[in-house]
Enzyme design. Structure first.
Site, short mmCIF file in Angstrom:
data_model
loop_
_atom_site.label_atom_id
_atom_site.label_comp_id
_atom_site.label_asym_id
_atom_site.label_seq_id
_atom_site.Cartn_x
_atom_site.Cartn_y
_atom_site.Cartn_z
N GLY A 141 40.29 -21.52 -23.94
CA GLY A 141 41.16 -20.99 -22.91
C GLY A 141 41.06 -21.87 -21.69
N ALA A 142 42.21 -22.29 -21.15
CA ALA A 142 42.21 -23.30 -20.10
C ALA A 142 41.32 -22.96 -18.90
CB ALA A 142 43.65 -23.56 -19.64
N ARG A 198 38.61 -32.02 -24.57
CA ARG A 198 39.89 -31.46 -24.98
C ARG A 198 40.96 -31.92 -23.98
NH1 ARG A 198 40.22 -25.48 -26.87
NH2 ARG A 198 41.84 -26.48 -28.13
N GLN A 214 42.81 -16.58 -32.90
CA GLN A 214 42.36 -16.05 -31.62
C GLN A 214 42.96 -14.69 -31.30
OE1 GLN A 214 43.63 -19.13 -32.17
NE2 GLN A 214 42.94 -20.62 -30.65
N ASP A 219 48.20 -23.57 -21.15
CA ASP A 219 47.13 -24.55 -20.97
C ASP A 219 47.53 -25.65 -20.00
OD1 ASP A 219 44.70 -24.26 -23.17
OD2 ASP A 219 46.55 -23.27 -23.77
N LYS A 250 49.21 -22.45 -26.88
CA LYS A 250 48.76 -22.45 -28.27
C LYS A 250 49.93 -22.59 -29.24
CE LYS A 250 45.37 -22.50 -29.32
NZ LYS A 250 44.55 -23.69 -29.64
#
Length: 360
Positions: A59-60, A101, A207, A248, A259
């Site tokens: 999660g950002a 990431r 998720q 994100d 996502k």
């Protein structure tokens, strides 16, 4: 500022995504949820980097907070107490953390913020160590407060008796606390507006099924899990009133990276004349990028697709494409809900105005 602990959301006890204690950052291992609740104790920034890369923390906003704490860990573990030694240790850690990431802009934002704070701080190495931790805890606390503001703005868009469809996990587990898309849902639930939430399971990492359903269950919010390919039929049956997702990274023109599968939902929402809302704090806006085509898209290991629960479900030798995110064009987004207010099209104007007003 004290470390975060398990606390309460909507009167229900919930687990913190991460917190600082005894010189280490404690990260809730989300790869084990909902079956096991285990915290990974990271006393080295490389352990934080591994937790981000392996999606133990995801999660950002949560990634950003974790990276900030990773720099604090690096500062505490500097080989000497001199100012330059601490700065060198933190800058080395920053390079490692930034490589974990690429899509979530909050990671870069948090790392740059801590580095800037250390470089402008006047004092010796010990002062820099304290400064790094204080800034990480400040980022943590600010994210929780931002999510609650975002939730208040967003719940005003939710009609009474709403049936909401969401994707992936944009809740407390994806942030430093409370959540973005789920922050809106939590605030709307408190206002008595939520009849039911439908959670896409969100393949291939699940998720939605593992995390969103678990979070909503903890809060006593009615939730039904569906597979990703059921969303269109659910809408056609008239069982969805609006879609709310997280993000994100959001480009200056309002294109949204989220996502994988989010783009499909946006297309379906438009086809069924349903509002499609994106909820994200100002730290997720990347005003340096003109459009979504410039957003780097992470590709994940093939094993996330070929295996489920450790069992191979794809024949040996089959090629796999596994992008972790997709980009939803701004034209499909009804509004972007931030902690500084709600932005509407044209986003090139409204996002710039919100960033100026919000101080981003």
């Amino acid at each position: 500022m004290g470390g975060y602990r398990p606390g309460y959301t909507q009167g229900v006890r919930v687990l913190e995504t991460l917190y600082w204690k005894d010189g280490a950052v404690h990260i809730l291992d989300q790869t084990l949820l909902p079956g096991r609740v285990t915290y990974v104790v990271c006393r080295d920034y490389r352990e934080v980097a591994e937790a981000i890369k392996s999606m133990r923390v995801r999660g950002a906003p949560a990634i950003g907070a974790a990276a900030a704490y990773g720099l604090a860990v690096a500062a505490q573990g500097a080989p000497g107490a001199g100012r330059e030694e601490v700065l060198e240790a933190v800058e080395s850690a920053a390079a490692t953390l930034l490589a974990t990431r690429p899509t979530a802009v909050n990671l870069r934002w948090a790392v740059k913020r801590v580095l800037a704070r250390l470089r402008e701080a006047e004092g010796d190495g010990d002062l820099l160590k304290r400064t790094a931790l204080a800034e990480a805890e400040r980022i943590h606390a600010e994210d929780v407060a931002a999510n609650k503001r975002l939730g208040r703005f967003g719940q005003e868009l939710v009609p009474p008796g709403a049936r909401i469809l969401t994707h992936c996990n944009a809740g407390a587990l994806a942030t430093a606390g409370y959540g973005t898309a789920l922050g809106v849902i939590r605030a709307a639930h408190t206002a008595g507006k939520v009849a039911r939430v439908y959670a896409d399971e969100t393949r291939p990492f699940l998720q939605g099924a593992r995390l969103t359903a678990w979070e909503l269950q903890q809060d006593g919010i009615p939730v039904t899990v569906i597979t990703d390919n059921m969303a269109g039929y659910l809408m056609a049956r008239g069982l969805v009133d609006l879609v709310i997702v997280g993000a994100d990274r959001i480009a200056a023109n309002g294109d949204v990276a989220n996502k994988i599968g989010t783009y499909s939902l946006a297309v379906l929402a438009q086809a069924h004349a349903l509002p499609f809302y994106v909820a994200a704090p100002l730290s997720t806006l990347d005003m340096q990028l003109a459009c979504g085509e410039e957003i780097p898209i992470e590709e994940r290991p093939a094993e996330e697709v070929t295996h489920c629960g450790g069992l191979r479900i794809v024949p040996e030798g089959i090629e796999v494409w596994n992008p972790a995110f997709d980009v939803t064009p701004a034209r499909l987004v009804t509004a972007i809900i931030t902690d500084a207010g709600v932005a509407y099209p044209p986003y090139t104007e409204s996002l710039r105005r919100i960033c100026c007003d919000g101080g981003a």
